[in-house]
Design a protein around this motif. Structure first.
Motif, PDB file in Angstrom:
ATOM      1  N   LEU A  58     -18.258 -20.740  -0.219  1.00  0.00           N
ATOM      2  CA  LEU A  58     -18.781 -21.977  -0.794  1.00  0.00           C
ATOM      3  C   LEU A  58     -17.699 -23.045  -0.943  1.00  0.00           C
ATOM      4  CD1 LEU A  58     -21.196 -20.482  -3.472  1.00  0.00           C
ATOM      5  CD2 LEU A  58     -21.809 -21.682  -1.364  1.00  0.00           C
ATOM      6  N   ASP A  59     -16.446 -22.632  -1.071  1.00  0.00           N
ATOM      7  CA  ASP A  59     -15.376 -23.635  -1.103  1.00  0.00           C
ATOM      8  C   ASP A  59     -15.345 -24.399   0.216  1.00  0.00           C
ATOM      9  OD1 ASP A  59     -14.660 -21.219   0.102  1.00  0.00           O
ATOM     10  OD2 ASP A  59     -12.534 -21.402  -0.432  1.00  0.00           O
ATOM     11  N   ALA A  60     -15.374 -23.667   1.327  1.00  0.00           N
ATOM     12  CA  ALA A  60     -15.370 -24.316   2.638  1.00  0.00           C
ATOM     13  C   ALA A  60     -16.664 -25.082   2.882  1.00  0.00           C
ATOM     14  CB  ALA A  60     -15.169 -23.266   3.732  1.00  0.00           C
ATOM     15  N   ALA A  61     -17.784 -24.510   2.458  1.00  0.00           N
ATOM     16  CA  ALA A  61     -19.078 -25.156   2.683  1.00  0.00           C
ATOM     17  C   ALA A  61     -19.158 -26.518   2.010  1.00  0.00           C
ATOM     18  CB  ALA A  61     -20.205 -24.251   2.172  1.00  0.00           C
ATOM     19  N   TYR A  62     -18.521 -26.652   0.861  1.00  0.00           N
ATOM     20  CA  TYR A  62     -18.559 -27.931   0.142  1.00  0.00           C
ATOM     21  C   TYR A  62     -17.317 -28.785   0.414  1.00  0.00           C
ATOM     22  CZ  TYR A  62     -22.731 -26.556  -2.379  1.00  0.00           C
ATOM     23  OH  TYR A  62     -24.022 -26.194  -2.693  1.00  0.00           O
ATOM     24  N   GLY A  63     -16.467 -28.327   1.321  1.00  0.00           N
ATOM     25  CA  GLY A  63     -15.315 -29.124   1.711  1.00  0.00           C
ATOM     26  C   GLY A  63     -14.174 -29.106   0.722  1.00  0.00           C
ATOM     27  N   VAL A  64     -13.974 -27.967   0.050  1.00  0.00           N
ATOM     28  CA  VAL A  64     -12.899 -27.847  -0.930  1.00  0.00           C
ATOM     29  C   VAL A  64     -11.818 -26.914  -0.376  1.00  0.00           C
ATOM     30  CG1 VAL A  64     -12.281 -27.162  -3.266  1.00  0.00           C
ATOM     31  CG2 VAL A  64     -14.524 -28.167  -2.824  1.00  0.00           C
ATOM     32  N   ALA A  65     -10.588 -27.378  -0.389  1.00  0.00           N
ATOM     33  CA  ALA A  65      -9.456 -26.543   0.011  1.00  0.00           C
ATOM     34  C   ALA A  65      -8.718 -26.131  -1.259  1.00  0.00           C
ATOM     35  CB  ALA A  65      -8.530 -27.312   0.941  1.00  0.00           C
ATOM     36  N   LEU A  66      -8.770 -24.837  -1.585  1.00  0.00           N
ATOM     37  CA  LEU A  66      -8.211 -24.339  -2.838  1.00  0.00           C
ATOM     38  C   LEU A  66      -6.862 -23.654  -2.622  1.00  0.00           C
ATOM     39  CD1 LEU A  66     -11.328 -22.701  -4.562  1.00  0.00           C
ATOM     40  CD2 LEU A  66     -10.213 -24.854  -5.186  1.00  0.00           C
ATOM     41  N   ALA A  67      -5.971 -23.857  -3.573  1.00  0.00           N
ATOM     42  CA  ALA A  67      -4.711 -23.115  -3.632  1.00  0.00           C
ATOM     43  C   ALA A  67      -4.595 -22.556  -5.047  1.00  0.00           C
ATOM     44  CB  ALA A  67      -3.534 -24.024  -3.304  1.00  0.00           C
ATOM     45  N   ASN A 238      -8.948 -38.717  -6.029  1.00  0.00           N
ATOM     46  CA  ASN A 238      -9.745 -37.799  -5.209  1.00  0.00           C
ATOM     47  C   ASN A 238     -11.067 -37.435  -5.891  1.00  0.00           C
ATOM     48  OD1 ASN A 238      -7.444 -37.074  -3.175  1.00  0.00           O
ATOM     49  ND2 ASN A 238      -6.555 -36.696  -5.193  1.00  0.00           N
ATOM     50  N   PRO A 239     -11.884 -38.419  -6.265  1.00  0.00           N
ATOM     51  CA  PRO A 239     -13.137 -38.093  -6.952  1.00  0.00           C
ATOM     52  C   PRO A 239     -14.075 -37.255  -6.100  1.00  0.00           C
ATOM     53  CG  PRO A 239     -13.110 -40.399  -6.273  1.00  0.00           C
ATOM     54  CD  PRO A 239     -11.731 -39.875  -6.071  1.00  0.00           C
ATOM     55  N   GLN A 240     -14.024 -37.447  -4.775  1.00  0.00           N
ATOM     56  CA  GLN A 240     -14.894 -36.647  -3.904  1.00  0.00           C
ATOM     57  C   GLN A 240     -14.494 -35.176  -3.934  1.00  0.00           C
ATOM     58  OE1 GLN A 240     -13.117 -39.299  -2.918  1.00  0.00           O
ATOM     59  NE2 GLN A 240     -14.577 -40.913  -2.362  1.00  0.00           N
ATOM     60  N   THR A 241     -13.188 -34.919  -4.013  1.00  0.00           N
ATOM     61  CA  THR A 241     -12.717 -33.534  -4.065  1.00  0.00           C
ATOM     62  C   THR A 241     -13.174 -32.861  -5.351  1.00  0.00           C
ATOM     63  OG1 THR A 241     -10.780 -34.024  -2.707  1.00  0.00           O
ATOM     64  CG2 THR A 241     -10.668 -32.069  -4.107  1.00  0.00           C
ATOM     65  N   VAL A 242     -13.034 -33.565  -6.473  1.00  0.00           N
ATOM     66  CA  VAL A 242     -13.454 -32.998  -7.754  1.00  0.00           C
ATOM     67  C   VAL A 242     -14.969 -32.796  -7.773  1.00  0.00           C
ATOM     68  CG1 VAL A 242     -13.418 -33.259 -10.262  1.00  0.00           C
ATOM     69  CG2 VAL A 242     -11.513 -34.118  -8.900  1.00  0.00           C
ATOM     70  N   ALA A 243     -15.712 -33.767  -7.243  1.00  0.00           N
ATOM     71  CA  ALA A 243     -17.171 -33.641  -7.200  1.00  0.00           C
ATOM     72  C   ALA A 243     -17.591 -32.485  -6.291  1.00  0.00           C
ATOM     73  CB  ALA A 243     -17.799 -34.949  -6.717  1.00  0.00           C
ATOM     74  N   ALA A 244     -16.883 -32.313  -5.179  1.00  0.00           N
ATOM     75  CA  ALA A 244     -17.202 -31.203  -4.269  1.00  0.00           C
ATOM     76  C   ALA A 244     -16.909 -29.868  -4.939  1.00  0.00           C
ATOM     77  CB  ALA A 244     -16.388 -31.338  -2.984  1.00  0.00           C
ATOM     78  N   PHE A 245     -15.805 -29.802  -5.677  1.00  0.00           N
ATOM     79  CA  PHE A 245     -15.494 -28.564  -6.397  1.00  0.00           C
ATOM     80  C   PHE A 245     -16.565 -28.292  -7.457  1.00  0.00           C
ATOM     81  CE2 PHE A 245     -13.599 -26.337 -10.014  1.00  0.00           C
ATOM     82  CZ  PHE A 245     -13.172 -25.172  -9.391  1.00  0.00           C
ATOM     83  N   ALA A 246     -17.027 -29.338  -8.141  1.00  0.00           N
ATOM     84  CA  ALA A 246     -18.083 -29.170  -9.149  1.00  0.00           C
ATOM     85  C   ALA A 246     -19.350 -28.605  -8.510  1.00  0.00           C
ATOM     86  CB  ALA A 246     -18.381 -30.512  -9.823  1.00  0.00           C
TER      87      ALA A 246
END
Length: 341
Positions: A58-67, A238-246
């Motif tokens: 789901l991280d990849a599906a929503y475009g989130v790259a996590l470390a 990076n509001p899109q990144t935070v929204a994608a993670f949400a």
């Protein structure tokens, strides 16, 4: 040059046992969304969710790259966050509100409303808070723990009982208190929900839950008192990144809660590797507790409930508990339109 910022980052790395991350934002590739450096407590509930999220893709599906970066304690995570070594980490609402009120730019994304309870043996004669008079009562955290303050206020209002003097409070870390309760050295213990869940299969029950305490103060729904705290500059950039993670977080919780049985099995299999559940009964209790804490309020309802409870806690604990703000700082909860550059 060893600046204070760098020294804090080094300290966080030592406390976590992990390598110190770079101080500049990490990017997956030129032009790509930044990698989200996420601090997690070792074996904490956030680690359960992220394990399930990545197992489901789901991280990849929503475009989130996590470390993800692991820390041995909440204090280590806070040090890393304040040093800029991570972009976000899991913490409690009161800490986030206090730090924001003191001038640190951050935003809060709700994670869980699960809190805890006063636990007693299943065969204990204790039935109400009034029965705690004269009893040895373990209390997680210190004298300013929010659940302890609410329990004291409830006892005073409902039974005219000052637990500070009428009971025998013992303040200590949750693992020690849980062990003391099991060994019969305590009559009751106010514990965080994961410890309550681990005790349930061993013959313990809640005397009163924190959720009941919250309702007793006129707050109809328990807000999410634990959430992901994001650096404000990162969130604005990076509001899109935070929204994608949400969105990925909500989808993961839905899977864990059983929205899709096939995905649920995969999600919990991944989460279980982080849970330290030695048997099926403990796993089932932890699973049920996690699902019970999944946020069910809308963002607006959650923020309103948090503001109500914050006002109560500000009265109970004063500035020593909440810092300089008597009301919930505006703009604390994440909303993409609030943090856009």
């Amino acid at each position: 040059m060893l600046t204070r910022r760098r020294m804090l980052a080094l300290t966080a790395g030592v406390l976590s046992g992990a390598a110190v991350p770079p101080m500049l934002p990490v990017r997956a590739a030129t032009g790509a969304a930044p990698v989200l450096r996420l601090g997690l407590l070792q074996f904490g509930t956030g680690a359960w969710e992220i394990a399930a999220m990545t197992a489901l893709g789901l991280d990849a599906a929503y475009g989130v790259a996590l470390a993800p970066q692991r820390f041995a304690s909440n204090d280590a995570g806070r040090i890393a966050f304040q040093a800029g070594a991570v972009d976000a980490f899991l913490s409690d609402l009161l800490w986030a509100a206090r730090v924001k009120a003191e001038g640190r730019d951050l935003v809060y994304l709700p994670f869980s409303s699960a809190e805890g309870a006063v636990m007693v043996r299943s065969d204990s004669p204790l039935r109400t808070v009034a029965d705690l008079a004269g009893k040895r009562l373990g209390v997680s955290g210190g004298a300013l723990d929010k659940s302890w303050l609410m329990l004291k206020a409830h006892a005073q209002a409902q039974a005219g009982l000052d637990l500070q003097t009428a009971a025998q409070p013992v303040f200590a870390a949750p693992p020690l208190l849980a062990a003391e309760l099991e060994q019969g050295n305590l009559d009751a213990a106010l514990l965080y929900w994961t410890f309550c869940a681990r005790l349930a299969p061993k013959g313990f029950r809640p005397l009163i839950s924190v959720e009941e305490l919250v309702r007793g103060f006129g707050v109809p729904h328990e807000p999410t008192l634990v959430g992901y705290v994001f650096d404000g500059a990162f969130a604005r950039a990076n509001p899109q990144t935070v929204a994608a993670f949400a969105r990925a977080s909500r989808a993961t919780k839905a899977a864990l809660a059983g929205a899709d049985p096939a995905r649920t099995e995969t999600a919990w299999a991944a989460a279980r590797r982080e849970m330290q559940a030695p048997d099926e009964a403990t796993f089932a209790a932890l699973k049920a507790g996690f699902i019970a804490g999944v946020p069910r309020l809308s963002p607006a309802e959650d923020e309103a409930a948090a503001a109500q409870l914050y006002a109560v806690l500000a009265k109970l604990g004063g500035e020593r508990l909440v810092g300089p703000a008597a009301t919930l700082p505006p703009g604390l909860f994440f909303a993409a339109e609030r943090v856009a550059p």
